[in-house]
Design an enzyme around this catalytic site. Structure first.
Site, PDB file in Angstrom:
ATOM      1  N   ARG A 134      89.824 135.719  34.120  1.00 53.74           N
ATOM      2  CA  ARG A 134      90.750 136.081  34.920  1.00 53.74           C
ATOM      3  C   ARG A 134      90.974 137.572  35.284  1.00 53.74           C
ATOM      4  O   ARG A 134      91.890 138.038  36.073  1.00 53.74           O
ATOM      5  CB  ARG A 134      92.066 135.544  34.051  1.00 53.74           C
ATOM      6  CG  ARG A 134      92.078 133.828  33.763  1.00 53.74           C
ATOM      7  CD  ARG A 134      92.882 133.836  32.678  1.00 53.74           C
ATOM      8  NE  ARG A 134      94.347 134.021  33.135  1.00 53.74           N
ATOM      9  CZ  ARG A 134      95.302 133.119  33.563  1.00 53.74           C
ATOM     10  NH1 ARG A 134      94.837 131.805  33.591  1.00 53.74           N
ATOM     11  NH2 ARG A 134      96.443 133.087  33.854  1.00 53.74           N
TER      12      ARG A 134
ATOM     13  N   TRP B  17      96.596 142.661  31.651  1.00 46.10           N
ATOM     14  CA  TRP B  17      96.298 143.240  33.060  1.00 46.10           C
ATOM     15  C   TRP B  17      97.372 144.231  33.402  1.00 46.10           C
ATOM     16  O   TRP B  17      98.518 143.736  33.704  1.00 46.10           O
ATOM     17  CB  TRP B  17      96.042 142.188  34.064  1.00 46.10           C
ATOM     18  CG  TRP B  17      95.600 142.598  35.437  1.00 46.10           C
ATOM     19  CD1 TRP B  17      94.302 143.223  35.781  1.00 46.10           C
ATOM     20  CD2 TRP B  17      96.364 143.016  36.627  1.00 46.10           C
ATOM     21  NE1 TRP B  17      94.235 143.355  37.007  1.00 46.10           N
ATOM     22  CE2 TRP B  17      95.499 143.303  37.637  1.00 46.10           C
ATOM     23  CE3 TRP B  17      97.696 142.885  36.780  1.00 46.10           C
ATOM     24  CZ2 TRP B  17      95.861 143.785  38.867  1.00 46.10           C
ATOM     25  CZ3 TRP B  17      98.228 143.275  38.249  1.00 46.10           C
ATOM     26  CH2 TRP B  17      97.217 143.536  39.036  1.00 46.10           C
TER      27      TRP B  17
ATOM     28  N   GLU C  19      87.606 138.049  55.937  1.00 45.36           N
ATOM     29  CA  GLU C  19      87.277 137.612  54.643  1.00 45.36           C
ATOM     30  C   GLU C  19      85.804 138.375  54.075  1.00 45.36           C
ATOM     31  O   GLU C  19      85.798 138.859  53.051  1.00 45.36           O
ATOM     32  CB  GLU C  19      86.512 136.020  54.532  1.00 45.36           C
ATOM     33  CG  GLU C  19      85.956 135.563  53.326  1.00 45.36           C
ATOM     34  CD  GLU C  19      87.011 135.732  52.246  1.00 45.36           C
ATOM     35  OE1 GLU C  19      88.145 136.228  52.310  1.00 45.36           O
ATOM     36  OE2 GLU C  19      86.490 135.493  50.992  1.00 45.36           O
TER      37      GLU C  19
ATOM     38  N   CYS D 134      96.732 138.491  32.991  1.00 45.86           N
ATOM     39  CA  CYS D 134      97.083 138.217  31.747  1.00 45.86           C
ATOM     40  C   CYS D 134      96.987 136.873  31.063  1.00 45.86           C
ATOM     41  O   CYS D 134      97.193 135.864  31.682  1.00 45.86           O
ATOM     42  CB  CYS D 134      98.698 138.717  31.228  1.00 45.86           C
ATOM     43  SG  CYS D 134      99.158 140.295  31.876  1.00 45.86           S
TER      44      CYS D 134
ATOM     45  N   LYS E 140      91.505 137.574  38.575  1.00 46.97           N
ATOM     46  CA  LYS E 140      91.060 136.295  38.961  1.00 46.97           C
ATOM     47  C   LYS E 140      92.257 135.662  39.386  1.00 46.97           C
ATOM     48  O   LYS E 140      92.434 134.827  40.268  1.00 46.97           O
ATOM     49  CB  LYS E 140      90.037 135.717  37.848  1.00 46.97           C
ATOM     50  CG  LYS E 140      89.562 134.265  38.802  1.00 46.97           C
ATOM     51  CD  LYS E 140      88.586 134.459  39.611  1.00 46.97           C
ATOM     52  CE  LYS E 140      88.238 133.208  40.466  1.00 46.97           C
ATOM     53  NZ  LYS E 140      87.726 133.842  41.750  1.00 46.97           N
TER      54      LYS E 140
ATOM     55  N   GLU F 220      86.097 144.639  47.951  1.00 46.40           N
ATOM     56  CA  GLU F 220      86.616 144.282  46.446  1.00 46.40           C
ATOM     57  C   GLU F 220      85.407 144.557  45.548  1.00 46.40           C
ATOM     58  O   GLU F 220      85.667 144.821  44.385  1.00 46.40           O
ATOM     59  CB  GLU F 220      86.731 142.549  46.414  1.00 46.40           C
ATOM     60  CG  GLU F 220      87.940 142.239  46.705  1.00 46.40           C
ATOM     61  CD  GLU F 220      88.198 140.823  46.618  1.00 46.40           C
ATOM     62  OE1 GLU F 220      89.178 140.286  46.056  1.00 46.40           O
ATOM     63  OE2 GLU F 220      87.088 139.939  47.261  1.00 46.40           O
TER      64      GLU F 220
ATOM     65  N   HIS G 172      91.668 149.185  71.001  1.00 44.68           N
ATOM     66  CA  HIS G 172      93.093 149.528  71.002  1.00 44.68           C
ATOM     67  C   HIS G 172      93.507 150.294  69.700  1.00 44.68           C
ATOM     68  O   HIS G 172      94.575 150.590  69.195  1.00 44.68           O
ATOM     69  CB  HIS G 172      94.178 148.147  70.893  1.00 44.68           C
ATOM     70  CG  HIS G 172      93.980 147.478  72.110  1.00 44.68           C
ATOM     71  ND1 HIS G 172      94.420 147.834  73.277  1.00 44.68           N
ATOM     72  CD2 HIS G 172      93.509 146.066  72.564  1.00 44.68           C
ATOM     73  CE1 HIS G 172      94.148 147.039  74.235  1.00 44.68           C
ATOM     74  NE2 HIS G 172      93.293 145.950  73.620  1.00 44.68           N
TER      75      HIS G 172
ATOM     76  N   LYS H  78      85.851 140.972  50.880  1.00 48.22           N
ATOM     77  CA  LYS H  78      84.562 140.709  49.862  1.00 48.22           C
ATOM     78  C   LYS H  78      83.866 142.106  49.658  1.00 48.22           C
ATOM     79  O   LYS H  78      83.740 142.545  48.639  1.00 48.22           O
ATOM     80  CB  LYS H  78      83.726 139.735  50.538  1.00 48.22           C
ATOM     81  CG  LYS H  78      83.171 138.979  49.343  1.00 48.22           C
ATOM     82  CD  LYS H  78      83.909 137.695  48.948  1.00 48.22           C
ATOM     83  CE  LYS H  78      85.430 137.835  48.859  1.00 48.22           C
ATOM     84  NZ  LYS H  78      86.157 136.747  48.496  1.00 48.22           N
TER      85      LYS H  78
ATOM     86  N   ASN I  12     103.329 137.204  29.030  1.00 45.04           N
ATOM     87  CA  ASN I  12     102.883 137.259  30.582  1.00 45.04           C
ATOM     88  C   ASN I  12     104.379 137.288  31.339  1.00 45.04           C
ATOM     89  O   ASN I  12     105.130 136.435  31.028  1.00 45.04           O
ATOM     90  CB  ASN I  12     102.068 136.134  30.698  1.00 45.04           C
ATOM     91  CG  ASN I  12     100.635 136.194  30.119  1.00 45.04           C
ATOM     92  OD1 ASN I  12     100.439 137.108  29.339  1.00 45.04           O
ATOM     93  ND2 ASN I  12     100.005 134.843  30.215  1.00 45.04           N
ATOM     94  N   GLY I  13     104.049 138.260  32.512  1.00 46.39           N
ATOM     95  CA  GLY I  13     105.349 138.015  33.363  1.00 46.39           C
ATOM     96  C   GLY I  13     105.797 139.290  33.472  1.00 46.39           C
ATOM     97  O   GLY I  13     105.106 140.474  33.031  1.00 46.39           O
TER      98      GLY I  13
HETATM   99  C1  F6R Z   1      89.495 137.488  46.871  1.00 44.68           C
HETATM  100  C2  F6R Z   1      90.150 137.253  45.781  1.00 44.68           C
HETATM  101  C3  F6R Z   1      91.646 136.891  45.972  1.00 44.68           C
HETATM  102  C4  F6R Z   1      92.324 135.816  45.736  1.00 44.68           C
HETATM  103  C5  F6R Z   1      93.931 135.852  45.769  1.00 44.68           C
HETATM  104  C6  F6R Z   1      94.488 134.364  45.739  1.00 44.68           C
HETATM  105  O1  F6R Z   1      87.800 137.428  46.501  1.00 44.68           O
HETATM  106  O2  F6R Z   1      89.690 136.377  44.683  1.00 44.68           O
HETATM  107  O3  F6R Z   1      92.063 137.624  47.169  1.00 44.68           O
HETATM  108  O4  F6R Z   1      91.751 135.068  46.936  1.00 44.68           O
HETATM  109  O5  F6R Z   1      94.134 136.627  44.692  1.00 44.68           O
HETATM  110  O6  F6R Z   1      94.038 133.516  44.713  1.00 44.68           O
HETATM  111  P1  F6R Z   1      94.067 132.150  44.653  1.00 44.68           P
HETATM  112  O7  F6R Z   1      93.381 131.478  45.673  1.00 44.68           O
HETATM  113  O8  F6R Z   1      93.880 131.922  43.063  1.00 44.68           O
HETATM  114  O9  F6R Z   1      95.706 132.051  44.774  1.00 44.68           O
END
Ligand code: F6R
Length: 606
Positions: free
Chosen positions: A27, A72, A480, A2, A601, A487, A503, A484, A98-99
């Site tokens: 975001r 969001w 990671e 948001c 984001k 996502e 396992h 990726k 927001n919140g």
């Molecule tokens: C993965 C991604 C999310 C962020 C997570 C933490 O591509 O973007 O998993 O890594 O939401 O976000 P930050 O780093 O902003 O605390």
């Protein structure tokens, strides 16, 4: 997630509101809306992107005071009704919020018992009605907002605009709001990025602050009464708007920016003469470093994966126990906080609510916490007060790439610094620094010729699931890579330390199952090869990421070579092919790679 933008001044508000929302688009959000005051409060809101909102806006919207929002969804589905702003019954006030309101059920019930009909499923709408009740009982606007928020349990970044009053009231608690002062105009936003085109002179509201903003300036006080100590800050660093240049998407642009971003991150932080790392922003002396019993690294998602690399490096170089913690779990597990222990909150955005709540818990228990942050001036950076900026530059794609590399690099430099207060020798430090300095060029070299990425994409794009394996420092890289691909291409992915595969996850393997294996030339390599053989024996198709010139290449059905480097530094390189696989698989499947569905984001709710 948001976003809020508000304006009161002399210019036409609507175009400024739309532009403010556009600057917060990165975001992630699912609906947008604006409210503009011109005698009446006019609201326009819609599911979809800012461009979709623009299409339904009248050509001219008069009025020079307004508030706006990108939502969001948390409480209630993605619908036009649930989009913000929300009005009270007589449309005499509008709010954006927001919140999360934790006691919303109780508050809704109370409103319904008074005969008030709520038109949305959101938690936020209750605020509009509660403030309205306060106004009807004769309270001044600020008092009505104050009294309302005293009854609320939860978090808020809140803006309220009134039909009868030429002002916007803002309040913050656990969700950021920043006020900006221009010439005869004032602004409010939840993200400094939306404010910087207008002013560099800003005030970050503290939790529990409430403010009246007018054209000529703002007045901040405390929710419980009394004045606030919140001052004016001049925003130090403005990234400006990252444009795409010749790239089709931000994700691929940011993947390619990694060599340069890494150069920025390590610049001035590697002290060859002493074989040591230099992180001035930590303001930590050697005595404190020597006394620390342990290091705890806390983050979410990609940041958590960087923490996992960091924890292994710290134990390896400094022989200090180190842990990586899932931020969303931290506070609720009632952790024991040692006041001599060092805690690091790792976050790209510096706004992640789960990470914020972990920091608050550590501080409450008297612990020391430092930020490892990308966004300068973000809430976490300010809350920690001390830390390291990773200097990745703006990361606009929702899936994090270049921030991972620089989080890892910063943690490696810290591991070196901590190691040098203990048994780690200057000569060993110098050797690592020598290698470290070559890494940006090696990243560049790899990106010039990334190998058979498209073959790997063909192998994964229609798979039921993809397994990612690695050992030691490559295990978090596997995590990671899996995160990726999941996502960006919506393919179910699992990641495991390679030795753990037998396992359980081995049950998934069938003829043709893709398995991505990260096996750089380190002391774990031979063990990883054993896992490859176990996968192969079940018909799996191996996508192998390995060191250039390594004979292990023949173990892969598809082999992707990355330049050789010191084993400690391999995560900086081996992660890149996994990012490229995710990006191209997302494209091949027609996904919105920069704005994957349901993701945000900056995740500002717990
Ligand atoms: C993965 C991604 C999310 C962020 C997570 C933490 O591509 O973007 O998993 O890594 O939401 O976000 P930050 O780093 O902003 O605390």
């Amino acid at each position: 997630m948001c976003g809020i933008f508000g304006y009161i001044g002399v210019k036409s508000a609507a175009p400024l509101l739309v532009e403010g929302l556009r600057r917060m688009e990165y975001r992630g959000y699912d609906s947008t809306g604006i409210a503009v005051l011109n005698g009446e409060i006019q609201v326009h809101k819609k599911v979809g992107k800012v461009n979709d909102l623009k299409k339904i806006l009248p050509k001219v919207i008069k009025g020079n005071c307004g508030i706006s929002h990108t939502r969001w969804a948390t409480h209630g589905g993605v619908t036009d009704e649930n989009a913000h702003p929300h009005l009270n019954e007589t449309s005499s006030l509008a709010i954006v919020h927001n919140g999360i309101i934790d006691n919303v059920r109780l508050l809704r019930k109370k409103l319904e018992s008074k005969g008030i009909e709520l038109v949305s499923e959101t938690d936020s709408e209750v605020l509009a009605h509660m403030i309205s009740i306060g106004l009807d009982s004769g309270q001044e606007p600020i008092e009505a907002v104050r009294q309302t928020l005293r009854k609320v349990v939860g978090t808020w970044g809140l803006c309220v605009m009134f039909k009868e009053h030429d002002m916007i009231i803002c309040a913050a608690n656990g969700s950021p709001l920043i006020l900006g002062q221009g010439d005869g105009e004032s602004f409010v936003a939840s993200d400094p990025h939306a404010l910087t085109p207008h002013t560099q002179s800003v005030s970050f509201l503290e939790d529990g602050d409430i403010a009246i903003i007018r054209r000529g300036g703002f007045k901040i006080s405390r929710l419980e009464g009394g004045s606030s100590s919140t001052g004016i800050t001049i925003l130090e660093e403005e990234w400006g708007e990252a444009d795409l240049g010749d790239y089709p998407h931000y994700m691929i642009k940011e993947i390619h920016e990694q060599p340069e971003a890494l150069r920025r991150c390590i610049s001035g932080r590697l002290d060859y003469a002493n074989g040591n790392g230099k992180l001035g922003g930590l303001r930590l002396d050697s005595a404190t470093l020597r006394a620390t019993p342990h290091v705890r690294l806390i983050g979410c998602g990609t940041a958590l994966n960087a923490c996992k690399v960091g924890r292994l490096a710290i134990e390896k170089l400094a022989r200090v126990p180190a842990m990586a913690h899932v931020a969303s779990e931290f506070r609720y597990n009632d952790p024991v906080v040692d006041q001599l222990g060092l805690h690091f909150a790792v976050s790209q955005s510096g706004e992640t609510a789960d990470t914020l709540s972990a920091i608050k818990e550590i501080k409450l228990k008297g612990g020391l916490v430092f930020g490892i942050i990308n966004v300068v001036g973000s809430t976490i950076a300010r809350l920690c007060g001390r830390g390291v900026y990773i200097h990745s530059g703006p990361e606009q794609a929702v899936a994090s790439t270049k921030a991972f590399t620089n989080m890892v690099a910063s943690l490696l430099i810290f591991a070196l610094r901590l190691g040098r207060t203990r048994s780690f020798s200057r000569a060993k430090g110098r050797k690592i620094i020598d290698e470290f300095k070559k890494m940006p060029d090696r990243l560049e070299k790899y990106l010039e010729d990334p190998g058979p990425i498209m073959e790997a994409v063909d192998a994964v794009k229609n798979a039921k699931s993809v397994l990612f394996l690695g050992r030691g420092l490559s295990s978090p890289v596997a995590s990671e890579g899996a995160l990726k691909l999941m996502e960006v291409a919506y393919i179910p992915c699992l990641s495991y330390p390679a030795g753990e595969m037998k396992h359980g996850p081995i049950a998934l393997l069938e003829e043709g199952s893709p398995v991505v294996v990260i096996a750089p030339d380190d002391e774990m390599k031979e063990k990883t090869v054993a896992s490859i053989h176990e996968c192969r024996a079940r018909g799996a198709r191996i996508i192998l990421i390995h060191a250039e010139g390594d004979e292990i290449a023949s173990e892969g059905d598809i082999s992707i070579a990355v330049p050789r480097c010191d084993p400690l530094l391999t995560p900086l390189l081996t992660v890149i092919p996994t990012q490229l696989i995710a990006y191209h698989a997302g494209l091949a499947l027609g996904c919105d790679v920069d704005r994957p569905r349901n993701l945000a984001k900056s995740v500002t709710v717990e």
